[in-house]
Design an enzyme around this catalytic site. Structure first.
Site, PDB file in Angstrom:
ATOM      1  CG  ASP A 132       2.324  -1.480   5.750  1.00  0.00           C
ATOM      2  OD1 ASP A 132       2.059  -1.400   4.547  1.00  0.00           O
ATOM      3  OD2 ASP A 132       1.861  -2.361   6.492  1.00  0.00           O
ATOM      4  CG  ASP A 142       0.325  -2.650   1.008  1.00  0.00           C
ATOM      5  OD1 ASP A 142       0.976  -1.939   1.788  1.00  0.00           O
ATOM      6  OD2 ASP A 142       0.285  -3.890   1.089  1.00  0.00           O
TER       7      ASP A 142
END
Length: 460
Positions: A156, A347
């Site tokens: 992530d 993201d």
């Protein structure tokens, strides 16, 4: 820190699906590992198919329908994730993050600095982004300790910490591989604990250790990691299949107040280049995380466009514009442009493109039938299936425009027999934009730590 000897001269691509093995060698320095993505945001289409009218309105291909529970929870989790990392930024720097709204600042409890014990107020998610239905996890394999202990982790770019279950974890970690520091000769306890409290009453807590972490053939020595003694509901099986989480953001948003894994590699000067490349796709063999370089076989090099990072915390950059095509004889709709540019966070832990409710309403204005999706969280929009393919956005970065495909913008039908489809741009956010997988599946993305910039290129 040094590369693992067997692969010392190679760039490595980390498989997001740990069951896969290297398929071919791209060149003398690169190993390519084909990837697959677990994607549960959309249920499979009914084998019997929708009615004739629905099939016609939804296009020739049969669409699945959206998992409303997952998508609603995910949108809420995104906001809570940023609340947590905004709090980490303030704890680590002593100042609030410029993008943090007053509401987020007020709802975030201050982290305790004395022993690096963190208490973060959140409602349903952990400090590192995840999903309840496996719909947005980009998983790969890392190894920790001496001898190596293998774990799958959710990669992530919107967080910065490494979290895995401890061998001493209670039943909340059942089904996950557990880290045993006693079995590693390179592990040592940092005499610090962490605790992340959730509004649903569950907690992820444990102890911080330092150990060697092998990622894509490189080894980060003395890397800080969290070994959880208890997992929150969001991290438990079967809703969370990866063993743990690995953040690829910058140090200021580390909940541990420590160097993230990739920055540890960079500071020790062991990676070929201080960057990593990401390709995301729902198609088998089209997704990868490449450490220390990029895979030019995935993208058109002449289209690579770099944008400087605005503030080294998130992968935050300036977005020059976002538009959608005009319909019904109306002109192009401009939601953001060079005179009203916006800050955007890139993201990989977010499914959608997320913005403020005002921007979302502007985007869907004059789209016949566009409405807040029934039965889902506020901010999620639906559009008639026979219209949605004509309104995917175009995003501009660094003077170059990148088109979102209809395939990634259309998440699926609202329900099994609906003629409305869920769109990949949502409200419910703040004035800044979160650029998630709906966009990232259409480009090759370079996260350049050394030059503090993000690069986008068109896919081949």
């Amino acid at each position: 820190m040094h590369p693992v000897p067997t692969f010392a001269t190679l760039l490595f691509i980390v498989a997001l699906c740990p069951s896969l093995t290297p398929a071919n060698v791209l060149d003398k320095r690169t190993i390519r590992v084909p990837l697959e993505r677990g994607w549960d945001v959309t249920y499979p289409a009914n084998p019997a198919g929708p009615s004739t009218d629905i099939a016609a309105s939804a296009g020739s291909s049969m669409l699945g329908f959206v998992n409303a529970h997952y998508l609603s929870a995910h949108l809420q989790q995104v906001a809570r994730k940023y609340r947590s990392t905004f709090a980490a930024y303030q704890s680590n720097t002593g100042s609030p993050h410029p993008l943090a709204s007053d509401m987020l600042r007020q709802r975030t409890k201050k982290m305790k600095k004395g022993r690096r014990s963190q208490l973060v107020e959140r409602e349903a998610a952990n400090a590192i982004p995840l999903t309840e239905e496996n719909g947005n996890m980009w998983m790969g394999t890392i190894s920790i300790g001496t001898p190596l202990q293998n774990f799958t982790v959710d990669f992530d770019t919107g967080s910065s910490d490494l979290l895995i279950p401890s061998i001493m974890c209670n039943t909340t970690c059942d089904g996950h591989t557990r880290y045993d520091p006693e079995q590693s000769s390179t592990s040592y306890y940092l005499n610090r604990t962490f605790s992340i409290e959730y509004g649903d009453g569950t907690t992820a807590s444990g102890s911080e250790y330092a150990d060697n972490v092998a990622l894509g053939g490189y080894e980060a020595k003395n890397q800080t990691l969290g070994a959880a003694l208890t997992y929150s509901t969001s991290l438990q099986q079967p809703s969370f299949n990866a063993d743990g989480l690995l953040g690829l953001g910058f140090p200021p948003i580390s909940v541990y107040g420590a160097s993230p894994v990739f920055q540890t590699l960079v500071s020790s000067d062991v990676v070929e280049d201080a960057l990593f490349g990401v390709a995301l796709s729902s198609a088998a063999g089209k997704s990868e995380l490449m450490i220390g370089g990029t895979n030019t076989g995935f993208y058109n090099e002449s289209t690579m466009t770099y944008v400087p990072v605005s503030l080294q915390a998130y992968w935050q950059i300036r977005m020059d514009g976002l538009t959608r095509p005009g319909i019904n004889s109306t002109g192009e709709v401009v939601v953001a442009n060079t005179s009203s540019y916006a800050q955007a966070i890139v993201d990989t832990g977010t499914t959608l493109i997320i913005t403020s409710d005002a921007n979302a309403q502007k985007y869907y204005a004059n789209v016949s039938g566009a409405q807040q999706a029934s039965g889902m969280s506020s901010g999620i929009w639906s559009v008639p299936c026979d219209v949605i393919d004509s309104i995917p956005p175009t995003l501009a970065f660094g003077g170059h425009s990148f088109q979102v495909s209809a395939e990634t913008f259309n998440l699926g039908r609202v329900s099994d027999n609906s003629t409305d489809c869920v769109a990949g741009l949502a409200g419910g956010g703040s004035d800044y934009w979160i650029i998630g997988d709906v966009f990232l599946q259409n480009v090759y993305t370079v996260f350049d730590v050394g030059n503090a910039r993000v690069g986008f290129a068109e896919l081949l």
